[in-house]
Structure formats: structure tokens, C-alpha cells
Design an enzyme around this catalytic site. Structure first.
Site, PDB file in Angstrom:
ATOM      1  N   GLU A  37       0.856  -1.194   0.000  1.00  0.00           N
ATOM      2  CA  GLU A  37       0.000   0.000   0.000  1.00  0.00           C
ATOM      3  C   GLU A  37       0.889   1.240   0.000  1.00  0.00           C
ATOM      4  O   GLU A  37       2.041   1.202   0.428  1.00  0.00           O
ATOM      5  CB  GLU A  37      -0.896   0.024   1.249  1.00  0.00           C
ATOM      6  CG  GLU A  37      -2.070  -0.919   1.143  1.00  0.00           C
ATOM      7  CD  GLU A  37      -3.037  -0.773   2.315  1.00  0.00           C
ATOM      8  OE1 GLU A  37      -2.901   0.182   3.107  1.00  0.00           O
ATOM      9  OE2 GLU A  37      -3.919  -1.640   2.441  1.00  0.00           O
ATOM     10  N   ARG A  94      -2.668   2.742 -24.571  1.00  0.00           N
ATOM     11  CA  ARG A  94      -2.845   1.833 -25.708  1.00  0.00           C
ATOM     12  C   ARG A  94      -4.076   0.948 -25.569  1.00  0.00           C
ATOM     13  O   ARG A  94      -4.501   0.325 -26.530  1.00  0.00           O
ATOM     14  CB  ARG A  94      -1.582   0.964 -25.885  1.00  0.00           C
ATOM     15  CG  ARG A  94      -0.461   1.727 -26.553  1.00  0.00           C
ATOM     16  CD  ARG A  94       0.814   0.946 -26.600  1.00  0.00           C
ATOM     17  NE  ARG A  94       1.434   0.840 -25.283  1.00  0.00           N
ATOM     18  CZ  ARG A  94       2.628   0.298 -25.069  1.00  0.00           C
ATOM     19  NH1 ARG A  94       3.307  -0.209 -26.075  1.00  0.00           N
ATOM     20  NH2 ARG A  94       3.148   0.263 -23.856  1.00  0.00           N
ATOM     21  N   GLN A  95      -4.644   0.880 -24.355  1.00  0.00           N
ATOM     22  CA  GLN A  95      -5.876   0.091 -24.183  1.00  0.00           C
ATOM     23  C   GLN A  95      -7.053   1.035 -24.406  1.00  0.00           C
ATOM     24  O   GLN A  95      -7.803   1.359 -23.493  1.00  0.00           O
ATOM     25  CB  GLN A  95      -5.901  -0.536 -22.804  1.00  0.00           C
ATOM     26  CG  GLN A  95      -4.820  -1.592 -22.625  1.00  0.00           C
ATOM     27  CD  GLN A  95      -4.982  -2.358 -21.331  1.00  0.00           C
ATOM     28  OE1 GLN A  95      -6.091  -2.674 -20.909  1.00  0.00           O
ATOM     29  NE2 GLN A  95      -3.865  -2.659 -20.684  1.00  0.00           N
ATOM     30  N   HIS A 128      -0.819   8.305 -26.969  1.00  0.00           N
ATOM     31  CA  HIS A 128      -0.871   7.264 -28.004  1.00  0.00           C
ATOM     32  C   HIS A 128      -1.898   7.575 -29.101  1.00  0.00           C
ATOM     33  O   HIS A 128      -1.597   7.502 -30.283  1.00  0.00           O
ATOM     34  CB  HIS A 128      -1.164   5.915 -27.349  1.00  0.00           C
ATOM     35  CG  HIS A 128      -1.354   4.822 -28.342  1.00  0.00           C
ATOM     36  ND1 HIS A 128      -0.340   4.391 -29.153  1.00  0.00           N
ATOM     37  CD2 HIS A 128      -2.466   4.104 -28.695  1.00  0.00           C
ATOM     38  CE1 HIS A 128      -0.791   3.436 -29.952  1.00  0.00           C
ATOM     39  NE2 HIS A 128      -2.072   3.251 -29.687  1.00  0.00           N
ATOM     40  N   LYS A 203       1.830  -3.338 -40.393  1.00  0.00           N
ATOM     41  CA  LYS A 203       2.198  -4.208 -39.261  1.00  0.00           C
ATOM     42  C   LYS A 203       1.011  -5.086 -38.891  1.00  0.00           C
ATOM     43  O   LYS A 203      -0.125  -4.613 -38.890  1.00  0.00           O
ATOM     44  CB  LYS A 203       2.596  -3.320 -38.065  1.00  0.00           C
ATOM     45  CG  LYS A 203       2.814  -4.047 -36.746  1.00  0.00           C
ATOM     46  CD  LYS A 203       3.405  -3.111 -35.693  1.00  0.00           C
ATOM     47  CE  LYS A 203       2.435  -2.778 -34.599  1.00  0.00           C
ATOM     48  NZ  LYS A 203       3.017  -1.945 -33.531  1.00  0.00           N
ATOM     49  N   ARG A 205      -0.276  -7.297 -35.702  1.00  0.00           N
ATOM     50  CA  ARG A 205      -0.026  -7.712 -34.327  1.00  0.00           C
ATOM     51  C   ARG A 205      -0.741  -9.025 -34.075  1.00  0.00           C
ATOM     52  O   ARG A 205      -1.847  -9.227 -34.590  1.00  0.00           O
ATOM     53  CB  ARG A 205      -0.558  -6.629 -33.373  1.00  0.00           C
ATOM     54  CG  ARG A 205       0.052  -6.713 -32.002  1.00  0.00           C
ATOM     55  CD  ARG A 205      -0.240  -5.512 -31.149  1.00  0.00           C
ATOM     56  NE  ARG A 205       0.801  -4.493 -31.119  1.00  0.00           N
ATOM     57  CZ  ARG A 205       2.020  -4.665 -30.654  1.00  0.00           C
ATOM     58  NH1 ARG A 205       2.414  -5.837 -30.181  1.00  0.00           N
ATOM     59  NH2 ARG A 205       2.891  -3.676 -30.645  1.00  0.00           N
ATOM     60  N   GLY A 238       9.974  -4.929 -30.544  1.00  0.00           N
ATOM     61  CA  GLY A 238       9.641  -5.726 -31.737  1.00  0.00           C
ATOM     62  C   GLY A 238       9.202  -4.866 -32.919  1.00  0.00           C
ATOM     63  O   GLY A 238       9.713  -5.030 -34.037  1.00  0.00           O
ATOM     64  N   THR A 239       8.290  -3.934 -32.688  1.00  0.00           N
ATOM     65  CA  THR A 239       7.781  -3.076 -33.778  1.00  0.00           C
ATOM     66  C   THR A 239       8.946  -2.356 -34.455  1.00  0.00           C
ATOM     67  O   THR A 239       9.061  -2.332 -35.679  1.00  0.00           O
ATOM     68  CB  THR A 239       6.792  -2.029 -33.197  1.00  0.00           C
ATOM     69  OG1 THR A 239       5.716  -2.725 -32.589  1.00  0.00           O
ATOM     70  CG2 THR A 239       6.276  -1.077 -34.253  1.00  0.00           C
TER      71      THR A 239
HETATM   72  C1  R5P Z   1       1.446   0.634 -31.070  1.00  0.00           C
HETATM   73  O1  R5P Z   1       0.401   1.004 -31.589  1.00  0.00           O
HETATM   74  C2  R5P Z   1       2.471   1.589 -30.557  1.00  0.00           C
HETATM   75  O2  R5P Z   1       2.427   2.798 -31.257  1.00  0.00           O
HETATM   76  C3  R5P Z   1       3.873   0.995 -30.604  1.00  0.00           C
HETATM   77  O3  R5P Z   1       4.222   0.752 -31.944  1.00  0.00           O
HETATM   78  C4  R5P Z   1       3.953  -0.297 -29.836  1.00  0.00           C
HETATM   79  O4  R5P Z   1       3.261  -0.223 -28.647  1.00  0.00           O
HETATM   80  C5  R5P Z   1       5.395  -0.698 -29.576  1.00  0.00           C
HETATM   81  O5  R5P Z   1       5.420  -1.881 -28.838  1.00  0.00           O
HETATM   82  P1  R5P Z   1       6.589  -2.944 -29.013  1.00  0.00           P
HETATM   83  O6  R5P Z   1       7.884  -2.223 -28.789  1.00  0.00           O
HETATM   84  O7  R5P Z   1       6.307  -3.969 -27.960  1.00  0.00           O
HETATM   85  O8  R5P Z   1       6.480  -3.525 -30.387  1.00  0.00           O
END
Ligand code: R5P
Length: 318
Positions: A37, A94-95, A128, A203, A205, A238-239
């Protein structure tokens, strides 16, 4: 009277903002108990003051969020007139939709909690999705981090012997379809002009597995050009790595990245600093505090404290 408070998530950034504004950080105490807490106490008079709390809601996201909520409650109880949250990195952004049926749209819940806790305004940097702005019912400001980062990348390339980067020698790359507008905003600050063609990566996902994505195709001309990959967040890396590999495969001369928030997963620094990684430099902002073990030679951290200070100066006439 304006009082500037720092949460415990990024005190160096708060100190820097306070230094630019020429006001000391106000006294507060954050206590963490053995059962995890947290308790926030305000340690000076804030009656009728405008109070600003700087706290990125980065990893550990939920812990940092609770601290942010409790700051508002403690300040309200102490008689603050107005309370502003400066959230340099906005966790859960991002959510922002149901990517798969049955999921929570967590950013909506976080915004409702921030407002319910008592904040009158929220400032953040490069959120975002700009559409999220519509969910706030209090004053909201999305400060553009590329104002500083764009200049920094431009200076780097100019110094590195490329001369002044021009649209026929450098290309801005969005690593996914959702980032096109962001890449255009960067391009305006980088080339100092609008109407720039950008390259876009398609991309995909894997929505069933976290941190997994593939760069399927690249639209635009990158051959013999310096590619600048622009994104808002790096988590697993990764992106970015897949985008960089595809740019090189399509004939890019060099690959540089400009990504605002280094919200690293535990393995990201290692993956991004590996010899196999084709990215020459990764420019990021100091919205999130970096641990020493998360630093690596190609990572450049640029301070966005002047942008936060300028916004507060403008809004609060400090
Ligand atoms: C996704 O829409 C965001 O703009 C980033 O591209 C993403 O969150 C990057 O995440 P990661 O580094 O895990 O690929």
C-alpha cells in the site's frame, strides 16, 4: 500561488522542470508499506494554491497511478484551489478500444479515476491516440514532444555529415498504419515544412500473444535514403526492429529511430543493444525514469522538461 509537487516515478524530471521555472519543489512524503500500500502526505501549506503534480504512470503502472490519485486527495483535503496532473507518460493509453471482444477499454477507466480523484486538468506528452482526448471532461493538453525531438534528430544528421536532411535524402517511416499522423507531425518539425511523403509499414499484431508483431510490407520509397522511424512508445522493441529490418531490406542507407516514450519491457534494452540490431541511434524523451541497466550506447535520451515548463508558464502565468 503555484506549488509544484513530484511523485516518486521520475523525480529527476520534476527537479528539472522546477529548475527551469525557478520554483522549488514543494514538500511531500510518499510512504510504501510492506503490504505494497502507498500513502501520500502533503508537508506544506497549499491552501488556495494551484498545485501541479508531476508523475508519469509508467512501470510499475498501477502503483504510480495510485500515488497520483492519492496526491489529488491529499491536496484537496489540504485546501488546494486547483490541481493539475502532469503525466509525462500516460500508462494504459494503448488500451483505448476493444481489440478483441470482451476486453476492457482501460484508458477510459483510468481517466474517470483521475477526474474522480480531483484533478482539474491533465497535461501529457504525445498521447498514443489523439482521439482519447475526447474522453476527458476536465481540461486536457497533449504536448507535442517532437518539437524538441525533431530538432535533436535533425542536428544529429546534420553533424553526421549528411548535410541538411532534405526529403529526397531522408524519409520518415511510420512503423504501423496507426502512426501515420504522428509521423506527419514529426516530419513538420524535422523538415520545417508540411506535405512531406512518408513511408508506412503494414504491421500485423498477434492479438492472442502479447508483444508479438510482424512487419508485412513497406509502402513508399526508402532506397538509398536515411530512414527515420517515428513512433510513440517502445515496449518490447519488436515493432521498431522489424520496421528497421524491412527498411534495410528495401535498400535504406541508414536507419535512425525517434520514439517518445521508452516504456521498456525487461528484455527490450538487451534486444535493442544487440549487435544484430540494425538501428544506428534511438532518440527518446525522458518522460519515464531510466534505470542505469536500461541504458545502452545507441540510446539517446533528450529532456522534454523545457516543454512542460513552457506549458505551465503559459497556462499559469508563472
Ligand atoms: C502501437 O500502436 C504503438 O504505437 C507501438 O508501436 C507499440 O506499442 C510498440 O510496442 P513494441 O515495442 O512492444 O512492439
Amino acid at each position: 500561488m503555484v506549488k509544484l509537487f513530484s511523485g516518486s516515478a521520475n523525480p529527476e524530471l520534476s527537479e528539472e522542470v522546477a529548475g527551469i521555472l525557478g520554483i522549488p519543489l514543494a514538500k511531500s512524503e510518499v510512504v510504501r508499506f510492506g503490504n505494497s500500500e502507498v500513502k501520500v502526505s502533503i508537508k506544506e501549506k497549499v491552501k488556495d494554491a494551484t498545485c501541479v503534480v508531476i508523475q508519469p504512470t509508467s512501470n510499475p503502472t498501477d502503483t504510480n497511478l495510485m500515488e497520483l490519485f492519492f496526491f489529488a486527495d491529499a491536496l484537496k483535503r489540504s485546501g488546494a484551489k486547483e490541481i493539475i496532473a502532469v503525466i509525462p507518460y500516460f500508462g494504459y493509453a494503448r488500451q483505448n478500444r476493444e481489440h478483441l471482444p470482451g476486453e476492457s477499454v482501460s484508458v477510459n477507466v483510468v481517466i474517470r479515476f483521475i477526474e474522480a480523484a480531483g484533478y482539474d486538468a491533465v497535461y501529457t506528452l504525445t498521447l498514443h491516440d489523439e482521439g482519447t482526448e475526447g474522453i476527458f471532461s476536465v481540461t486536457f493538453k497533449n504536448i507535442n514532444a517532437f518539437k524538441i525531438l525533431g530538432k535533436e534528430v535533425y542536428n544529429y544528421l546534420t553533424k553526421e555529415g549528411e548535410g541538411r536532411p532534405k526529403p529526397d535524402s531522408a524519409v520518415i517511416v511510420s512503423p504501423d498504419q496507426g502512426g501515420v499522423e504522428r509521423a506527419q507531425v514529426f516530419a513538420e518539425h524535422f523538415f520545417h515544412t508540411g506535405n512531406i511523403d512518408i513511408a508506412v509499414i503494414e504491421k500485423r499484431r498477434n492479438l492472442e500473444k502479447i508483444h508479438q508483431s510482424k512487419a508485412l510490407n513497406l509502402y513508399g520509397d526508402v532506397k538509398d535514403k536515411v530512414c527515420i522511424i517515428v513512433d510513440d512508445i517502445i515496449t518490447s522493441g519488436g515493432t521498431l526492429i522489424h520496421a528497421a529490418e524491412l527498411c534495410l531490406k528495401k535498400g535504406a542507407k541508414r536507419v535512425i529511430a525517434c520514439i517518445v516514450h521508452h516504456d521498456f519491457s525487461p528484455t527490450a534494452p538487451q534486444v535493442l543493444s544487440s549487435e544484430k540490431n540494425p538501428i544506428e541511434k534511438i532518440f527518446t524523451a525522458n518522460t519515464i525514469a531510466l534505470k542505469p541497466e536500461q541504458r545502452f550506447p545507441s540510446l539517446v535520451e533528450v529532456s522534454i522538461a523545457p516543454l512542460i515548463a513552457a506549458e505551465l508558464q503559459k497556462e499559469l502565468s508563472i
